[in-house]
Design an enzyme around this catalytic site. Structure first.
Site, mmCIF file in Angstrom:
data_model
loop_
_atom_site.group_PDB
_atom_site.id
_atom_site.type_symbol
_atom_site.label_atom_id
_atom_site.label_comp_id
_atom_site.label_asym_id
_atom_site.label_seq_id
_atom_site.Cartn_x
_atom_site.Cartn_y
_atom_site.Cartn_z
ATOM 1 N N GLU A 37 24.026 -18.691 9.797
ATOM 2 C CA GLU A 37 23.424 -19.500 10.860
ATOM 3 C C GLU A 37 21.926 -19.663 10.605
ATOM 4 O O GLU A 37 21.363 -20.735 10.790
ATOM 5 C CB GLU A 37 23.644 -18.840 12.230
ATOM 6 C CG GLU A 37 25.089 -18.802 12.645
ATOM 7 C CD GLU A 37 25.713 -20.201 12.665
ATOM 8 O OE1 GLU A 37 25.099 -21.111 13.244
ATOM 9 O OE2 GLU A 37 26.802 -20.379 12.071
ATOM 10 N N ASP A 39 20.552 -19.604 7.708
ATOM 11 C CA ASP A 39 20.436 -20.549 6.598
ATOM 12 C C ASP A 39 20.545 -21.987 7.072
ATOM 13 O O ASP A 39 19.838 -22.869 6.587
ATOM 14 C CB ASP A 39 21.514 -20.268 5.546
ATOM 15 C CG ASP A 39 21.263 -18.939 4.843
ATOM 16 O OD1 ASP A 39 20.141 -18.408 4.993
ATOM 17 O OD2 ASP A 39 22.181 -18.442 4.156
ATOM 18 N N GLU A 121 -0.540 9.088 11.433
ATOM 19 C CA GLU A 121 0.260 8.071 10.761
ATOM 20 C C GLU A 121 0.763 8.631 9.441
ATOM 21 O O GLU A 121 0.319 9.679 8.992
ATOM 22 C CB GLU A 121 -0.611 6.827 10.474
ATOM 23 C CG GLU A 121 -1.141 6.164 11.726
ATOM 24 C CD GLU A 121 -2.181 5.087 11.405
ATOM 25 O OE1 GLU A 121 -2.292 4.685 10.220
ATOM 26 O OE2 GLU A 121 -2.883 4.678 12.335
ATOM 27 N N LYS A 123 0.961 8.400 5.338
ATOM 28 C CA LYS A 123 0.140 7.838 4.267
ATOM 29 C C LYS A 123 1.091 7.190 3.279
ATOM 30 O O LYS A 123 1.719 7.861 2.450
ATOM 31 C CB LYS A 123 -0.704 8.912 3.587
ATOM 32 C CG LYS A 123 -1.668 8.298 2.576
ATOM 33 C CD LYS A 123 -2.778 9.245 2.192
ATOM 34 C CE LYS A 123 -3.866 8.566 1.387
ATOM 35 N NZ LYS A 123 -3.416 7.981 0.156
ATOM 36 N N ARG A 144 -7.658 -4.420 -2.296
ATOM 37 C CA ARG A 144 -8.842 -3.658 -1.939
ATOM 38 C C ARG A 144 -9.924 -3.776 -3.010
ATOM 39 O O ARG A 144 -11.111 -3.836 -2.701
ATOM 40 C CB ARG A 144 -8.430 -2.197 -1.740
ATOM 41 C CG ARG A 144 -9.559 -1.287 -1.410
ATOM 42 C CD ARG A 144 -9.021 0.044 -0.909
ATOM 43 N NE ARG A 144 -10.109 0.948 -0.668
ATOM 44 C CZ ARG A 144 -10.584 1.791 -1.575
ATOM 45 N NH1 ARG A 144 -10.051 1.830 -2.772
ATOM 46 N NH2 ARG A 144 -11.593 2.574 -1.293
ATOM 47 N N GLU A 180 -0.531 -1.498 4.147
ATOM 48 C CA GLU A 180 -0.027 -1.108 2.845
ATOM 49 C C GLU A 180 1.198 -1.937 2.474
ATOM 50 O O GLU A 180 2.157 -2.005 3.240
ATOM 51 C CB GLU A 180 0.350 0.385 2.899
ATOM 52 C CG GLU A 180 0.408 1.063 1.569
ATOM 53 C CD GLU A 180 -0.975 1.569 1.108
ATOM 54 O OE1 GLU A 180 -1.992 1.221 1.753
ATOM 55 O OE2 GLU A 180 -1.013 2.301 0.104
ATOM 56 N N LYS A 307 -6.258 10.132 12.450
ATOM 57 C CA LYS A 307 -7.400 9.301 12.819
ATOM 58 C C LYS A 307 -7.804 9.649 14.245
ATOM 59 O O LYS A 307 -6.936 9.782 15.117
ATOM 60 C CB LYS A 307 -7.025 7.812 12.756
ATOM 61 C CG LYS A 307 -6.635 7.351 11.366
ATOM 62 C CD LYS A 307 -6.163 5.903 11.354
ATOM 63 C CE LYS A 307 -5.743 5.546 9.934
ATOM 64 N NZ LYS A 307 -5.089 4.234 9.850
ATOM 65 N N CYS A 447 33.995 10.916 -21.476
ATOM 66 C CA CYS A 447 34.950 11.802 -22.120
ATOM 67 C C CYS A 447 36.339 11.225 -21.895
ATOM 68 O O CYS A 447 36.669 10.807 -20.798
ATOM 69 C CB CYS A 447 34.851 13.197 -21.511
ATOM 70 S SG CYS A 447 36.274 14.224 -21.902
ATOM 71 N N CYS A 453 39.897 18.162 -19.698
ATOM 72 C CA CYS A 453 38.468 18.479 -19.635
ATOM 73 C C CYS A 453 38.119 19.297 -18.384
ATOM 74 O O CYS A 453 38.447 18.904 -17.257
ATOM 75 C CB CYS A 453 37.679 17.175 -19.636
ATOM 76 S SG CYS A 453 35.911 17.429 -19.643
HETATM 77 S S1 IVH Z 1 -6.667 4.038 6.750
HETATM 78 C C1 IVH Z 1 -11.064 3.694 6.857
HETATM 79 N N1 IVH Z 1 -4.097 4.565 7.054
HETATM 80 O O1 IVH Z 1 -4.703 5.310 1.596
HETATM 81 C C2 IVH Z 1 -9.645 4.058 6.688
HETATM 82 N N2 IVH Z 1 -4.915 4.258 4.845
HETATM 83 O O2 IVH Z 1 -7.958 5.995 0.708
HETATM 84 C C3 IVH Z 1 -8.956 3.195 5.734
HETATM 85 N N3 IVH Z 1 -3.173 4.416 3.116
HETATM 86 O O3 IVH Z 1 -6.667 2.719 0.445
HETATM 87 C C4 IVH Z 1 -7.586 3.560 5.369
HETATM 88 N N4 IVH Z 1 -1.488 4.806 4.471
HETATM 89 O O4 IVH Z 1 -4.208 2.327 0.636
HETATM 90 C C5 IVH Z 1 -5.091 4.315 6.167
HETATM 91 N N5 IVH Z 1 -1.852 5.007 7.493
HETATM 92 C C6 IVH Z 1 -2.834 4.759 6.614
HETATM 93 C C7 IVH Z 1 -2.606 4.684 5.230
HETATM 94 C C8 IVH Z 1 -3.677 4.436 4.373
HETATM 95 C C9 IVH Z 1 -1.843 4.636 3.210
HETATM 96 C C10 IVH Z 1 -3.872 4.245 1.826
HETATM 97 C C11 IVH Z 1 -4.717 3.030 1.740
HETATM 98 C C12 IVH Z 1 -6.118 3.479 1.428
HETATM 99 C C13 IVH Z 1 -5.879 4.883 1.010
HETATM 100 C C14 IVH Z 1 -6.948 5.807 1.552
#
Ligand code: IVH
Length: 692
Positions: A37, A39, A121, A123, A144, A180, A307, A447, A453
């Site tokens: 649908e 599509d 969060e 990473k 970046r 990301e 953070k 085998c 075996c």
């Molecule tokens: S915040 C000022 N949050 O980790 C803060 N970075 O050096 C900027 N990354 O280049 C980054 N998950 O590629 C932030 N939840 C997240 C992240 C994250 C991955 C990576 C990002 C950044 C590097 C930190």
């Protein structure tokens, strides 16, 4: 022809619908429409845009893969620098406490003062990008780079379905969303599978990617948008760049958490694990929870990020040398490590597959100590050119089995005489000594000693006992496991030596079940040739092939001794099946097991070999058309083929006879034109009866 206004209105409505459904599908994982649908809507919009080209705007859902192949990437100066975060390398809980202590000190909070509120969060292990939206429309995506100047990767980023081409809801004049770009592990495995196939097919420029981050980075920096689109990327939003102030129409957010909600409302995926936390204790709890969940996540992470939630506090904390004081990355054990190859062994799986495995100096990777890593198959082992004594990169991510990603260049560069030999797959099974065979077009060696075996024992017994084979009720997974592990069964004939006393003596085995199993084993002795043949678990021999073989040869010995040529005469038996049968019965051990089974009293009624039917029509080609008076087309085809004729779908110069029934059409015309003999059903039956 639709009028311009109607077309514009319909296109707008379609665009709205498509955006909504793509978001439900890609971001929320909750599709409401079947793909077909979706599509249809998509194709309707494409058609409208083809008719009215002014409707084909850059934010149209049809325009994800639009651009040309680029020559290179333009440079982009970030309006707001893209900073990095300080990494807390202390991977113990102490890392989180240290961060909280620094924040408290900077803010001048007393020891008994209030807790600092944080957002936790994941990473994500991918590539950071800045997405610039003007009036809600994606106008530029940049990497970046060095934080000041990145590369313009708008074209490839547009192919990422999770990134909206237009922000949902109210959009400010300017909004830069950061996050990301990454590749899920399953998408990565599937991509590499396709890459290996391409390499196997001789495509020299293709390569296998070492990890999802590498594959994601490669896809983002892809100059050809069509190739980028074929590399499945995902996205998480976690930060902002330049954004219009509330006075200019931007959102009024006071915390990082508010911003994440705003990103979500604009249509972006945000981390599902994101949590608010109060003070160091809750940071530590988050770190520990994610450590447990890490393996089960569908993507790689290398840590978590804490953070400070309040933007006001973030401003007060500020930066030290390009790193914010209000954020920190708290790592986990790395998923890739270096170690030395002590040996290369070949392991045999339950189904007989041979896998080269590198024996490693023990190494802590991805949270566990690893001593074995797979090299997948012979081609992969040779492509990576892993030798004993080499230093290699080992990767263990998620619950995927650890693998050798590659050899460290310094190791690979050593003179050949200082390195171990090139890997070659043994031609004999390391477990049982039977021939190991690699079929054409396959990457794996197997085998062929399936019945004997040791590695394949459990699988062989389960298959033999299956309903469609010998149908031994009560002989299931757990029991087979128990019997084999206790060394009570080594090969199939041992099954028939199990007595009531032995069975009843097993753990969790009631007398009644033991008795039932003894009866079932006894009953299974009287079977049929097709069931027995299928039960042997010969590769490529399914139930229907087993039936065909039994019908053709009548007796088991006839099948065991048939040459490949003779096997090829059997209905539906091709070269792969013939070779598989021949190799299987060429293994003395397999034959011994068959003899022992017969000696145990297994038997069936043997038949006579099917009379070699004469093939009077061999070499003749027939075509059938129209409705025949008494036979269906399939019946006619069957009769002709049994007599050795070939039945083709269309008339050509090579056709000998056209069998025409009522309402014959173009095929008849063609036959007459080419001078092909045309006959009716009666004449066909006469030919079948009496020959030509
Ligand atoms: S915040 C000022 N949050 O980790 C803060 N970075 O050096 C900027 N990354 O280049 C980054 N998950 O590629 C932030 N939840 C997240 C992240 C994250 C991955 C990576 C990002 C950044 C590097 C930190």
């Amino acid at each position: 022809m639709t009028t311009r206004e109607d077309a514009a209105r319909e296109a707008a409505a379609l665009g709205e619908q498509l955006r909504r459904h793509a978001h439900l599908y890609y971001v929320l994982d909750a599709p409401e429409l079947p793909d077909t649908e979706y599509d249809k809507l998509f194709q309707r919009l494409q058609a409208l845009e083809a008719e009215h080209s002014e409707l084909r705007t850059p934010d149209s859902p049809t325009q994800r893969v639009g651009g040309k192949v680029l020559e290179g990437f333009a440079k982009v100066r970030h309006k707001v620098p893209m900073l990095s975060i300080r990494t807390e390398t202390d991977i113990t809980p102490g890392g989180a406490s240290a961060f909280d202590a620094r924040v408290r000190k900077e803010l001048g909070l007393a020891e008994d003062g209030p807790q600092v509120e944080y957002v936790c969060e994941l990473k994500f292990d991918g590539l950071a990008v800045n997405l610039r939206y003007e009036q809600g429309v994606l106008v530029q995506a940049a990497t970046r780079g060095d934080g000041e100047i990145g590369e313009d990767v708008t074209q490839s980023i547009r192919t990422v379905q999770q990134i909206p081409l237009r922000l949902h809801g109210d959009a400010p004049p300017v909004a830069e969303v950061r996050g990301e770009v990454y590749m899920r592990r399953d998408d990565f495995e599937a991509l590499n599978e396709r890459q290996r196939e391409k390499i196997a097919a001789g495509q020299k420029n293709e390569k296998v990617f070492v990890n999802p981050r590498n594959a994601a980075a490669g896809a983002v920096r892809q100059l050809d948008p069509a190739i980028a689109a074929s590399r499945p990327l995902s996205f998480f939003a976690y930060g902002l760049g330049e954004v219009s102030s509330p006075e200019q129409g931007g959102p009024d957010c006071a915390t990082q958490f508010d911003w994440l909600q705003q990103f979500h409302a604009w249509g972006f995926p945000i981390g599902t694990q994101t949590q608010r936390a109060s003070g160091a204790i809750e940071l530590i709890a988050f770190h520990e929870t994610i450590a447990r969940e890490r393996d089960a996540l569908p993507y790689d992470i290398d840590g978590v990020v804490y953070k400070v939630d309040s933007l006001e506090l973030q401003r007060r904390l500020g930066f030290v040398s390009r790193e914010p004081r209000w954020a920190v990355a708290h790592k986990y054990p790395a998923q890739e490590q270096l170690t030395e190859v002590l040996g290369i062994e070949v392991q045999v799986g339950r189904t007989g597959k041979l896998t080269p495995v590198a024996k490693l100096a023990p190494i802590f990777v991805g949270g566990v100590t690893v001593t074995n890593a797979t090299l997948h198959n012979e081609d992969e082992a040779r492509r990576k050119d892993v030798r004993v004594g080499d230093t290699v990169i080992v990767r263990r991510a998620g619950d995927v089995i650890p693998e050798v990603v590659g050899v460290l260049p310094e190791s690979a560069a050593r003179p050949a005489q200082q390195r171990g030999p090139v890997f070659t797959m043994p031609r004999k099974c390391p477990v049982c000594g039977s021939d190991a065979l690699r079929e054409e077009g396959e990457v794996d060696y197997r085998c062929t000693g399936g019945l004997f075996c040791g590695a394949q024992r459990k699988e062989a017994i389960l298959h033999f006992a299956a309903r469609r084979a010998l149908d031994i009720e009560g002989l299931g997974d757990k029991l087979v496991e128990q019997l084999v592990d206790a060394n009570l069964i080594r090969t199939l004939p041992d099954l028939y030596k199990l007595g009531f006393t032995t069975l009843a003596g097993l753990d969790r085995m009631a007398d009644k079940s033991a008795k039932n199993l003894v009866d079932a084993l006894e009953a299974s002795k009287k079977t049929t040739l097709p069931r027995f043949l299928f039960g042997l678990g010969i590769r490529h021999i399914g139930e229907s092939t087993a039936k065909d073989l039994a019908k053709h040869f009548g007796k088991l010995d006839g099948i065991m001794d048939a040459t490949e040529e003779q096997l090829l005469e059997v209905n539906d038996v091709g070269p792969v099946v013939a070779k598989s049968l021949r190799t299987f019965f060429d293994q003395p051990h397999n034959r011994e097991v068959v003899e022992q089974l017969r000696a145990c009293g297994l038997g069936w009624e043997e038949g006579e070999p099917a009379a070699r039917a004469p093939k009077p029509l061999a070499g003749k080609t027939f075509v059938i058309t129209g409705t025949l008076p008494t036979l269906s087309r399939d019946e006619a085809k069957d009769k002709l083929e049994t007599a050795g004729a070939k039945v083709a779908g269309s008339v050509s110069k090579k056709t000998d006879y056209l069998v025409a029934g009522a309402e014959a059409g173009s095929k008849l015309d063609k036959a007459l034109e080419l001078g092909v003999a045309v006959i009716d059903e009666a004449r066909m039956l006469e030919i079948l009866e009496n020959g030509l």
